[in-house]
Design an enzyme around this catalytic site. Structure first.
Site, mmCIF file in Angstrom:
data_model
loop_
_atom_site.group_PDB
_atom_site.id
_atom_site.type_symbol
_atom_site.label_atom_id
_atom_site.label_comp_id
_atom_site.label_asym_id
_atom_site.label_seq_id
_atom_site.Cartn_x
_atom_site.Cartn_y
_atom_site.Cartn_z
ATOM 1 N N GLU A 168 43.896 60.671 35.771
ATOM 2 C CA GLU A 168 44.022 59.888 37.004
ATOM 3 C C GLU A 168 44.677 58.546 36.658
ATOM 4 O O GLU A 168 44.212 57.819 35.788
ATOM 5 C CB GLU A 168 42.629 59.679 37.633
ATOM 6 C CG GLU A 168 42.697 58.937 38.956
ATOM 7 C CD GLU A 168 41.491 59.190 39.860
ATOM 8 O OE1 GLU A 168 40.715 60.125 39.596
ATOM 9 O OE2 GLU A 168 41.344 58.433 40.852
ATOM 10 N N ASN B 112 35.583 58.989 37.740
ATOM 11 C CA ASN B 112 35.278 59.997 38.773
ATOM 12 C C ASN B 112 34.855 61.236 37.978
ATOM 13 O O ASN B 112 35.604 62.174 37.794
ATOM 14 C CB ASN B 112 36.508 60.298 39.628
ATOM 15 C CG ASN B 112 36.859 59.120 40.516
ATOM 16 O OD1 ASN B 112 35.978 58.367 40.949
ATOM 17 N ND2 ASN B 112 38.146 58.925 40.784
ATOM 18 N N LYS C 278 30.234 55.237 37.681
ATOM 19 C CA LYS C 278 30.817 54.827 38.968
ATOM 20 C C LYS C 278 29.969 55.524 40.029
ATOM 21 O O LYS C 278 29.935 56.758 40.087
ATOM 22 C CB LYS C 278 32.270 55.289 39.048
ATOM 23 C CG LYS C 278 32.922 55.121 40.419
ATOM 24 C CD LYS C 278 34.397 55.557 40.403
ATOM 25 C CE LYS C 278 35.050 55.420 41.772
ATOM 26 N NZ LYS C 278 36.480 55.781 41.760
ATOM 27 N N GLU D 122 33.971 55.113 46.587
ATOM 28 C CA GLU D 122 35.073 56.043 46.887
ATOM 29 C C GLU D 122 34.593 57.492 46.923
ATOM 30 O O GLU D 122 35.214 58.386 46.343
ATOM 31 C CB GLU D 122 36.213 55.849 45.868
ATOM 32 C CG GLU D 122 36.773 54.435 45.897
ATOM 33 C CD GLU D 122 37.988 54.210 44.998
ATOM 34 O OE1 GLU D 122 38.091 54.874 43.965
ATOM 35 O OE2 GLU D 122 38.815 53.354 45.364
ATOM 36 N N ARG E 280 36.840 43.739 52.389
ATOM 37 C CA ARG E 280 36.529 44.496 51.168
ATOM 38 C C ARG E 280 36.287 43.580 49.968
ATOM 39 O O ARG E 280 35.471 43.886 49.097
ATOM 40 C CB ARG E 280 37.686 45.449 50.866
ATOM 41 C CG ARG E 280 37.597 46.087 49.504
ATOM 42 C CD ARG E 280 38.627 47.166 49.370
ATOM 43 N NE ARG E 280 38.804 47.559 47.982
ATOM 44 C CZ ARG E 280 39.692 48.439 47.571
ATOM 45 N NH1 ARG E 280 40.508 49.009 48.449
ATOM 46 N NH2 ARG E 280 39.797 48.769 46.305
ATOM 47 N N ASP F 88 41.489 45.325 43.672
ATOM 48 C CA ASP F 88 41.710 46.509 42.842
ATOM 49 C C ASP F 88 42.989 46.385 42.015
ATOM 50 O O ASP F 88 44.010 46.951 42.383
ATOM 51 C CB ASP F 88 41.800 47.740 43.765
ATOM 52 C CG ASP F 88 41.785 49.037 42.985
ATOM 53 O OD1 ASP F 88 41.491 48.996 41.788
ATOM 54 O OD2 ASP F 88 42.062 50.091 43.590
ATOM 55 N N GLU G 273 36.540 44.280 33.584
ATOM 56 C CA GLU G 273 37.342 45.506 33.517
ATOM 57 C C GLU G 273 38.802 45.149 33.783
ATOM 58 O O GLU G 273 39.149 44.583 34.814
ATOM 59 C CB GLU G 273 36.846 46.530 34.546
ATOM 60 C CG GLU G 273 37.631 47.835 34.473
ATOM 61 C CD GLU G 273 37.053 48.956 35.345
ATOM 62 O OE1 GLU G 273 35.819 49.099 35.418
ATOM 63 O OE2 GLU G 273 37.856 49.676 35.959
ATOM 64 N N GLU H 83 48.679 50.745 37.003
ATOM 65 C CA GLU H 83 48.563 51.443 38.279
ATOM 66 C C GLU H 83 49.322 50.757 39.415
ATOM 67 O O GLU H 83 50.089 51.393 40.133
ATOM 68 C CB GLU H 83 47.080 51.582 38.646
ATOM 69 C CG GLU H 83 46.872 52.233 39.993
ATOM 70 C CD GLU H 83 45.401 52.338 40.384
ATOM 71 O OE1 GLU H 83 44.535 52.039 39.549
ATOM 72 O OE2 GLU H 83 45.137 52.728 41.532
ATOM 73 N N GLU I 67 55.987 40.469 40.040
ATOM 74 C CA GLU I 67 55.305 39.900 41.207
ATOM 75 C C GLU I 67 56.325 39.437 42.251
ATOM 76 O O GLU I 67 56.139 39.641 43.452
ATOM 77 C CB GLU I 67 54.428 38.716 40.780
ATOM 78 C CG GLU I 67 53.684 38.077 41.948
ATOM 79 C CD GLU I 67 52.892 36.839 41.544
ATOM 80 O OE1 GLU I 67 53.290 36.153 40.581
ATOM 81 O OE2 GLU I 67 51.872 36.556 42.200
ATOM 82 N N TRP J 257 40.779 51.135 54.114
ATOM 83 C CA TRP J 257 40.749 50.792 52.694
ATOM 84 C C TRP J 257 40.605 49.294 52.428
ATOM 85 O O TRP J 257 40.244 48.883 51.329
ATOM 86 C CB TRP J 257 41.991 51.341 51.981
ATOM 87 C CG TRP J 257 41.950 52.835 51.892
ATOM 88 C CD1 TRP J 257 42.521 53.724 52.746
ATOM 89 C CD2 TRP J 257 41.246 53.615 50.913
ATOM 90 N NE1 TRP J 257 42.228 55.014 52.362
ATOM 91 C CE2 TRP J 257 41.458 54.979 51.228
ATOM 92 C CE3 TRP J 257 40.474 53.306 49.792
ATOM 93 C CZ2 TRP J 257 40.900 56.022 50.481
ATOM 94 C CZ3 TRP J 257 39.935 54.346 49.042
ATOM 95 C CH2 TRP J 257 40.148 55.680 49.386
HETATM 96 O O1 GCW Z 1 42.270 51.629 41.507
HETATM 97 C C1 GCW Z 1 41.514 52.684 42.011
HETATM 98 C C2 GCW Z 1 42.249 53.913 41.682
HETATM 99 C C3 GCW Z 1 41.400 55.135 41.586
HETATM 100 C C4 GCW Z 1 40.254 54.810 40.634
HETATM 101 C C5 GCW Z 1 39.460 53.664 41.204
HETATM 102 C C6 GCW Z 1 38.351 53.193 40.277
HETATM 103 C C7 GCW Z 1 39.231 56.313 39.069
HETATM 104 O O2 GCW Z 1 43.264 54.087 42.625
HETATM 105 O O3 GCW Z 1 42.191 56.181 41.123
HETATM 106 O O4 GCW Z 1 39.429 55.928 40.409
HETATM 107 O O5 GCW Z 1 40.291 52.541 41.373
HETATM 108 O O6 GCW Z 1 38.559 52.218 39.588
HETATM 109 O O7 GCW Z 1 37.303 53.795 40.262
#
Ligand code: GCW
Length: 703
Positions: free
Chosen positions: A184, A227, A304, A308, A358, A387, A409, A415, A532, A563
């Site tokens: 992932e 996940n 986790k 989600e 959020r 995120d 983290e 990503e 950026e 979201w």
């Molecule tokens: O950034 C998001 C990602 C998910 C990820 C989630 C997380 C593993 O798009 O893919 O899931 O965060 O950090 O748990």
């Protein structure tokens, strides 16, 4: 004869040059130990003849092997491995205890904590010893890598007295690998650990990965997706996982796993996974016991939950502390750690609710639980409250858990920052977060909080999602490895500067030619700002497709969904109002000092303006530009600067090997093209929203 002489010399020089530029795949990362040319002869005179390991262990053997390999490769000298300290020039490997027995001059007063090392030269009767002293065996290995890094960077090792202790005990890497071998958010090929619902037969790459991790001080790795597939804990899997632990062990890297909270039901056959149910607690105990029977140095779990769509304690009306503690108590007798992720939020938020936010979720959920977590639980907090965006403020949660262990983290896998197709060196971004002062009773930079120093916590540290894969370059772009290197170096010592780190990495990866070092370091250091500039302006976040791949530009996708990565752009203005006075109140989650900085337009830094405030497009920034003109300009500047990266790279043609040169060149050209796509998409989108023309007449004109 007279003519042949110079020809031979010229030929030899050409060949020597060619061999130092041999084609390279990038598979060695920064551990390639290229021959040191120029100055090598004099240095060779000071290099020892032997290596002595004062004890035997898997990790000490790795250190010894690495030393022999590194010196042979950089300096062309093969060290003899000796058992006893004898009267000859030698490198001596051992822990403080080991070394003191042989070298009286090593005082006992210097503090050398676990994983720390001390490089020290001593002279006795005309003989010289290079002592690589560790706080433990792992420390010896880290010291060995530090010693070799100096040589590879063409630094003298003649007189050493260098003592280093890592900033924090937790310096983990995470992989989001699925059991079927996919990853992932992985952009460097398929899993090096799993394939077809099993651990791979050939774990060579896993061992090589552990070596890379160890060389920058990473001491544990969670190998499967957060996940988590509950099958990871079935009995059949354990012997397979033990093989991964075996591949890691010689490098001092402990195995960790991500687990699903619902495992007692999913694979344990129980009717409930209620964390307060005694059968569920017993199941965790027994399962963990089995893990340690097979893997005695197992590091712990990452969880986790309630996130989600994952199972979680809320299903039983329980808290994260209940969930974390039940597993932590099973781990405790074995010395294991439970990393509980703070990434808990509602992804079905009501978009119409102007107070919904959020960014507030983690604090709202975890702050009331401060002090309720066991001592071997660590709350793992993403650097920002959303995120992994290209720009976010430091999460306010860092400042809000004085009685809880914390880890930050980070994400090495890019990503939201170009997915390794774009160059984006993240050290400067991470530094900004780590250095950010939370101002909770006095100066409390985020780095000191996660190190556990601020509130004298027993545990704390760092975890980064890395997601290397089978690709030869590990991450899919030769320059992306700078992020993995930087992560390890910052987890070891967050006070190091991005400049130092980028120069170190470049020297190790591409050689010591000063033009090469200046060019590549310069490119790395400017790359986050460039990315950026053509993606997410003024703290709005990466304006990518939020609901899909997180790669292409798609500002529309941020809005009208649950979201919560909203930017609230309309015809008049843009930005999330997170103020205490009129907005969601997010800013109220910070200390009064930080609130002051963000709450008013006058003091809020431009770079986070749209994260904190909703403003008209005509609002004038501290820079003197209007918001809309800044958006246009930054996208055009960013597009041009991305093209500039190609030209900078071309300066070093012929100064590094052709293979990596060509590969990076192609990637940079591709990035320059993509930057134009981003520029035009985002600039046109804002032009259509606002109806305000670009003062420089570029936007909307097809070019
Ligand atoms: O950034 C998001 C990602 C998910 C990820 C989630 C997380 C593993 O798009 O893919 O899931 O965060 O950090 O748990």
């Amino acid at each position: 004869m007279n003519l042949l002489g110079p020809t031979v010399v010229v030929l030899a020089v050409v060949l020597a040059g060619a061999s130092s530029l041999r084609a390279e795949t990038g598979a060695e990362g920064w551990l390639r130990y290229a021959p040191i040319v120029g100055g090598a002869v004099s240095r060779r005179g000071t290099i020892p003849d032997a290596v002595i390991s004062l004890r035997n262990s898997d990790v000490l053997n790795s250190a010894k092997g690495e030393l022999i390999r590194g010196i042979a490769s950089t300096l062309g000298k093969r060290l003899r491995a000796e058992q006893n300290v004898s009267a000859e020039n030698a490198v001596v490997l051992g822990t403080l205890e080991d070394v003191r027995r042989h070298f009286r001059e090593i005082e006992s007063s210097r503090p050398l904590g676990p994983d720390g090392f001390w490089l020290r030269t001593v002279r006795n009767g005309g003989k010289k010893h290079w002592l690589i002293i560790g706080g433990n065996d792992r420390g010896v290995l880290y010291g060995t890598f530090a010693f070799l890094s100096r040589i590879a960077r063409d630094r003298s090792v003649d007189d050493l007295d260098d003592l280093e202790t890592p900033s924090a005990p937790i310096r983990w890497a995470s992989q989001w690998d699925n059991l079927d071998g996919s990853i992932e958010r992985g952009y460097g090929g398929r899993s090096i650990f799993f394939d077809n619902d099993a651990v791979r037969g050939d774990l060579t790459r896993a061992g090589q990965y552990a070596r890379l991790l160890a060389s920058v001080g990473i001491n544990a790795c969670a190998i499967n997706n957060v996940n988590a597939d509950p099958r990871i804990l079935i009995a059949d899997f354990l012997p397979q996982l033990a093989r991964v632990a075996d591949a890691f062990r010689p490098w001092g890297v402990k195995l960790a796993l991500s687990v699903d909270l619902g495992s007692p039901v999913a694979v344990g056959g129980l009717k409930t996974f209620d964390p307060l149910d005694s059968a569920a607690a017993e199941w965790w105990k027994e399962t963990v016991h089995e893990v340690y029977k097979r893997i005695p140095d197992f590091a712990g779990f990452v969880v986790k939950a309630d996130s989600e769509g994952r199972s979680g304690p809320s299903q039983y009306g329980r808290t994260a502390a209940d969930a974390a503690n039940v597993i932590a108590r099973a781990l405790k007798p074995h010395g294991g750690i439970l990393m509980y992720r703070a990434f808990v939020y509602n992804h079905h938020l009501d978009w119409h609710d102007m107070k919904a936010d959020r960014a507030k979720a983690a604090y709202d959920y975890f702050h009331p639980l401060d002090g309720k977590f066991d001592d071997n639980v660590v709350l793992q907090i993403k650097y920002g409250p959303i995120d992994f965006q290209v720009r976010e403020p430091a999460s306010p949660l860092f400042g809000a858990m004085q009685h809880t262990n914390e880890a930050i983290e980070l994400q090495v896998t890019q990503e939201y920052t170009g997915q390794q197709r774009h160059l984006c060196f993240l050290a400067p971004m991470w530094k900004q977060i780590l250095d950010f002062d939370m101002h909770v009773n006095g100066a409390t930079p985020t780095k000191e909080i996660v190190e556990g120093k601020t509130w004298r916590r027993p545990l704390g540290g760092f975890n980064a999602v890395v997601n290397v894969g089978l690709d030869e370059t590990w991450l899919g772009h030769p320059l992306a490895m700078a992020n993995l290197y930087a992560y390890g170096r910052l987890a070891w010592n967050p006070d190091q500067s991005s400049e130092e780190i980028s120069a170190e990495w470049t020297r190790l990866t591409f050689g010591n030619n000063s033009q090469v070092v200046a060019t590549i370091s310069g490119m790395l250091l400017s790359s986050w700002h460039i990315y950026e500039s053509y993606t997410g302006p003024l703290g709005a976040g990466t304006l990518t497709d939020i609901v899909g791949s997180h790669y292409q530009p798609n500002p529309d996708s941020a809005e009208h969904n649950g979201w919560g990565q909203w930017i609230r752009a309309d015809s008049q203005g843009v930005g999330m109002d997170r103020t205490i006075t009129t907005g969601t109140g997010y800013i109220g989650q910070y200390s009064p000092e930080v609130q002051k900085k963000y709450e008013t337009l006058a003091s809020c830094p431009d770079e986070l303006l749209l994260f904190m405030h909703h403003v008209p497009y005509t609002y004038v920034l501290h820079s003197g530009k209007t918001v809309i003109q800044h958006i246009y300009d930054s996208h055009y500047d960013g597009g041009a600067e991305a093209a500039g990266l190609v030209r900078q790279w071309e300066w070093i043609r012929g100064k590094i090997d052709d293979q990596r040169y060509e590969e990076v060149l192609n990637k940079l050209k591709y990035q320059a093209g993509e930057a134009i796509v981003w520029r035009d998409t985002v600039a046109n989108w804002f032009f259509q929203k606002s109806g305000i023309p670009d003062a420089k007449g570029r936007v909307g004109r097809m070019s």
